[in-house]
Design a protein around this motif. Structure first.
Motif, PDB file in Angstrom:
ATOM      1  N   PRO A 195       0.829  -1.219   0.000  1.00 33.92           N
ATOM      2  CA  PRO A 195       0.000   0.000   0.000  1.00 33.92           C
ATOM      3  C   PRO A 195       0.854   1.255   0.000  1.00 33.92           C
ATOM      4  O   PRO A 195       1.993   1.253   0.483  1.00 33.92           O
ATOM      5  CB  PRO A 195      -0.795  -0.132   1.300  1.00 33.92           C
ATOM      6  N   HIS A 196       0.286   2.317  -0.530  1.00 36.19           N
ATOM      7  CA  HIS A 196       0.963   3.616  -0.554  1.00 36.19           C
ATOM      8  C   HIS A 196      -0.053   4.687  -0.172  1.00 36.19           C
ATOM      9  O   HIS A 196      -1.257   4.506  -0.314  1.00 36.19           O
ATOM     10  CB  HIS A 196       1.537   3.912  -1.945  1.00 36.19           C
ATOM     11  N   GLY A 197       0.448   5.787   0.298  1.00 41.08           N
ATOM     12  CA  GLY A 197      -0.439   6.885   0.645  1.00 41.08           C
ATOM     13  C   GLY A 197       0.215   7.807   1.640  1.00 41.08           C
ATOM     14  O   GLY A 197       1.294   7.517   2.194  1.00 41.08           O
ATOM     15  N   ASN A 198      -0.433   8.929   1.873  1.00 41.96           N
ATOM     16  CA  ASN A 198       0.086   9.902   2.823  1.00 41.96           C
ATOM     17  C   ASN A 198       0.086   9.307   4.227  1.00 41.96           C
ATOM     18  O   ASN A 198      -0.935   8.840   4.716  1.00 41.96           O
ATOM     19  CB  ASN A 198      -0.791  11.162   2.793  1.00 41.96           C
ATOM     20  N   GLY A 199       1.247   9.288   4.866  1.00 36.50           N
ATOM     21  CA  GLY A 199       1.358   8.741   6.211  1.00 36.50           C
ATOM     22  C   GLY A 199       1.501   7.238   6.242  1.00 36.50           C
ATOM     23  O   GLY A 199       1.394   6.632   7.310  1.00 36.50           O
ATOM     24  N   ILE A 200       1.741   6.595   5.082  1.00 32.22           N
ATOM     25  CA  ILE A 200       1.881   5.138   5.003  1.00 32.22           C
ATOM     26  C   ILE A 200       3.211   4.807   4.337  1.00 32.22           C
ATOM     27  O   ILE A 200       3.509   5.307   3.244  1.00 32.22           O
ATOM     28  CB  ILE A 200       0.729   4.502   4.204  1.00 32.22           C
ATOM     29  N   ASP A 201       4.027   3.994   4.974  1.00 33.72           N
ATOM     30  CA  ASP A 201       5.294   3.530   4.411  1.00 33.72           C
ATOM     31  C   ASP A 201       5.371   2.015   4.540  1.00 33.72           C
ATOM     32  O   ASP A 201       4.877   1.442   5.518  1.00 33.72           O
ATOM     33  CB  ASP A 201       6.492   4.138   5.154  1.00 33.72           C
TER      34      ASP A 201
END
Length: 746
Positions: A681-687
């Motif tokens: 998964p990717h996204g703002n606040g996700i690593d």
């Protein structure tokens, strides 16, 4: 003309959902046979068909969960396809509070709910039910035709007409006769057999038995905890106190308040071994011992404890993390002692942190929870700072005892002779203490004789054939052992690679090697080794603690088992052989864990009148952990640790979840790891970090790869993980384990 009733659909058969203790993602539906009618209710223990066998499960109903934790609904199954339930067992139903807790744990950890149920249900089903005990009462006066011997007369005197029933053995002992005399009176009709009421297996503790004299901060803390229990609502309190400050005595006052209200208490301890000294303190305070729950108690005791929790007669249970899944009737208080301990995290099967799940169970039950520690975890301290937990602090030791003086020994300036591991500075301090008749302790958190065995001729290192780990020499047993999979093999006479004879040499110290060195330096000292290899179980631990308390031991040499809350009043010196152990590697919590462990070890010294001293052998005395231990400023160290984690959203300021991919085939593990990496998964606040080989790249013959999901604090990891795992179809040879809030990164 067709009757209208034939045009209507047939009435649906009644169905129930049954959760089985198996790795299914949801309960299975079964038809209720007419014989059971409407009598089945959620929590009933039932037997159902599964394939060609019979399985035992629990009638289930859905628990309302937050949206982030709610799993996808199970598929619909037509009524016609439902198999009939076999029978309902004559067992007490599983309480609603425990069923709700199981659903929450499964949803939070992403474990199959059936596997969480297994931890609660299997102890309930094992073993045989205890049959009621038969006893004797008087049927009346003896007939005139019966010859009354002195022995028979003694039995009748021992059992008057209005007496409570007595067993054959009890009556014979009281009358001072043989059991044949009792049976003879029964045959003559003078005694009548009755079923005796079952005695409560756990006598009720008395909250007024032996209350302590508390003053100052102790009295205030005890009063605060009593008030929280009296509120009968959920609250979480951190009880922080320096080692020896009397935290146990204080939280036992909360237990006393819970007993006064007629409710039940659960106390979680990190180590079974700790229970021996803890039980003595409990019995001194309340007059009796509590119920105990851990892996070493027998099956009969497990059934008895389970039933007593369920019917409310077990008022206090002390146990390991699995005690969280007992069916308490009216749980009014949970205490987690040494809340910072990593052993509260179960790493295999259902991976859960018993400390966090204790808070959850308390919240679901509406009861207070107390977390006690001299060195609280950063997660708990952050909950205090954010206002989620209350905070009680004890800054002084009980009875006026002073905290020990702590110093480092720079091993670069004060090294031991070649091949040895105890600095002359430490040896001199030990000699002084032993000559004064005081006790000393050496601590090294490494079992065995040496952590590595290599060949002097070719450099070959002895490694485990099933794990990525060196084999540890255990010289007393004459074996090399893996501490991960328990593989053992004899020490070979020659190098298995080059064939050189007598070329294998031990590298580095284990506790056996330190004991060998100490015996050479202090041949007259009475030495006791405390490690899981030498002391197994509460009974052996209690014997060891008794010898130390009676001053039958001069020098204690131990692994982390000696760091866990012991009170040794005559111990005045603690020497840490390798204080740097644990600071290496990329473990997020290495500094925090080392600080906690060594602070706890240091706390064993000087707990009575004589002052204590702690000496830390270190090659890095300038390290922040060593400096914090010397200064005694635990709070400042943890504040600095927090500031280092905050910018990167590392726990407790963010959330972590690990995926551990494993397979017996290395290529299959690599392929699965790549697939999951591509679907990450990717996204703002996700690593997502990885995939990479795990530090233990092979464990028990399985090749292991890891990915780590990190999110900001306000982003739940469970829905992300569910969506992520659903994107990838893996072969049956690959297993993916999910670890939410990982503690270990191995």
């Amino acid at each position: 003309m067709v009757q209208s009733s034939l045009l209507e659909p047939p009435p649906s058969r009644k169905r129930v959902s049954v959760l089985l203790p198996l790795p299914f993602p949801y309960p299975l539906d079964y038809a209720v046979p007419p014989a059971l009618g409407d009598s089945l209710a959620p929590g009933d223990i039932v037997v159902v068909p599964l394939g060609g066998r019979r399985e035992t499960g629990v009638v289930w109903e859905p628990t309302e969960l937050p949206a982030d934790l709610t799993p996808p609904p199970p598929p619909d199954v037509a009524d016609a396809r439902l198999r009939p339930l076999k029978e309902r067992l004559d067992l007490p139903p599983m309480p609603a509070a425990l069923r709700q807790f199981i659903d929450w744990v499964a949803a939070y950890t992403l474990a199959p709910p059936g596997m969480v149920l297994a931890m609660a249900l299997r102890p309930h089903l094992r073993g045989e039910q205890t049959a009621p005990t038969a006893g004797w009462v008087r049927a009346g006066e003896p007939p005139s035709s019966l010859r009354m011997t002195p022995a028979r007369t003694a039995v009748l005197h021992a059992l008057p007409l209005d007496a409570e029933p007595m067993t054959t053995a009890e009556l014979a002992q009281k009358a001072g006769v043989g059991v044949s005399v009792v049976r003879g009176l029964a045959d003559a009709g003078v005694l009548r057999s009755v079923l005796m009421a079952a005695a409560a297996p756990f006598p009720e503790p008395d909250p007024l038995h032996n209350p302590p004299m508390l003053e100052g901060d102790q009295a205030l803390a005890a009063s605060e905890l009593r008030a929280r229990v009296a509120e009968r609502i959920f609250s979480a309190t951190l009880l922080e106190g320096v080692t020896g400050s009397g935290k146990t005595e204080i939280y036992l006052e909360a237990v006393a308040e819970c007993l006064a209200q007629g409710r039940q208490t659960l106390v979680l301890l990190p180590e079974i071994a700790l229970s021996s000294q803890w039980m003595e303190r409990f019995a001194k305070r309340f007059g009796v011992r509590p119920a105990v729950w851990h892996s070493e108690i027998g099956q009969k005791a497990r059934r008895l404890t389970w039933a007593s929790c369920e019917n409310g007669t077990a008022k206090v249970v002390v146990g390991a993390r699995s005690a969280l899944f007992l069916p308490f009737d009216d749980l009014g208080l949970i205490i987690v002692d040494e809340e910072h301990e990593a052993v509260f995290k179960q790493e295999e099967g259902v991976t859960y942190n018993a400390r966090d799940m204790a808070v959850l169970r308390a919240r679901l039950t509406g009861a207070p929870v107390v977390l006690a520690s001299a060195t609280p975890s950063l997660e708990t301290l952050n909950n205090v700072e954010s206002g989620r937990y209350r905070h009680l602090v004890l800054r002084a030791r009980h009875g006026g005892a002073a905290m020990p003086d702590t110093h480092t020994i720079d091993m670069r300036e004060n090294p031991p002779p070649r091949g040895l591991f105890l600095s002359p500075v430490l040896l001199e301090a030990m000699k002084t203490r032993l000559e004064r008749g005081e006790q000393a302790m050496l601590f090294l958190n490494r079992r065995g004789y040496a952590p590595l065995t290599l060949c002097r001729a070719c450099g070959h290192r002895m490694e485990c054939p099933h794990c990525t780990s060196w084999l540890v020499e255990h010289r007393k047993k004459r074996v090399l052992a893996c501490h991960y999979c328990e593989h053992t093999e004899p020490v070979p006479p020659a190098c298995p690679t080059c064939g050189a004879e007598d070329s294998l040499t031990a590298i580095g110290p284990g506790i056996e090697r330190i004991t060998e060195e100490a015996r050479s330096e202090f041949p007259d000292a009475r030495i006791m080794v405390m490690a899981s290899d030498t002391i197994s179980g509460p009974t052996a631990t209690a014997e060891a603690v008794g010898k130390i308390s009676r001053r039958e031991v001069d020098l204690i040499i131990g692994t982390q088992i000696v760091a866990k809350g012991w009170h040794f009043p005559h111990l005045t010196l603690v020497g840490v052989v390798d204080a740097d152990l644990g600071l290496g590697g990329a473990d997020l919590r290495a500094g925090e864990r080392t600080m906690q462990l060594l602070h706890q070890v240091a706390g064993r010294a000087g707990r009575a009148e004589a002052p204590g001293e702690v000496l830390l052998q270190s090659f890095m005395p300038e390290h922040p952990v060593m400096q914090a231990l010397v200064s005694g400023d635990f709070a400042a160290f943890m504040a600095e640790e927090a500031e280092q984690r905050r910018p990167g959203f590392w726990p407790p300021f963010g959330r972590l979840a690990a995926l551990i991919i494993s397979s017996e085939n290395a290529d299959a593990a690599d392929k699965a790891a790549r697939q999951l990496g591509l679907a990450a998964p990717h996204g703002n606040g996700i690593d997502v970090l990885g995939p990479v080989p795990a530090p233990l790249a092979i464990l028990r013959g399985r090749h292991r790869r890891r990915l780590l999901l990190r999110t900001q604090r306000n982003i739940a990891v469970q829905p992300i993980l569910r969506h992520w795992l659903a994107q990838v179809t893996l072969t049956s040879s690959v297993r993916v384990d999910v670890d939410v809030d990982p503690v270990s990164f191995m």
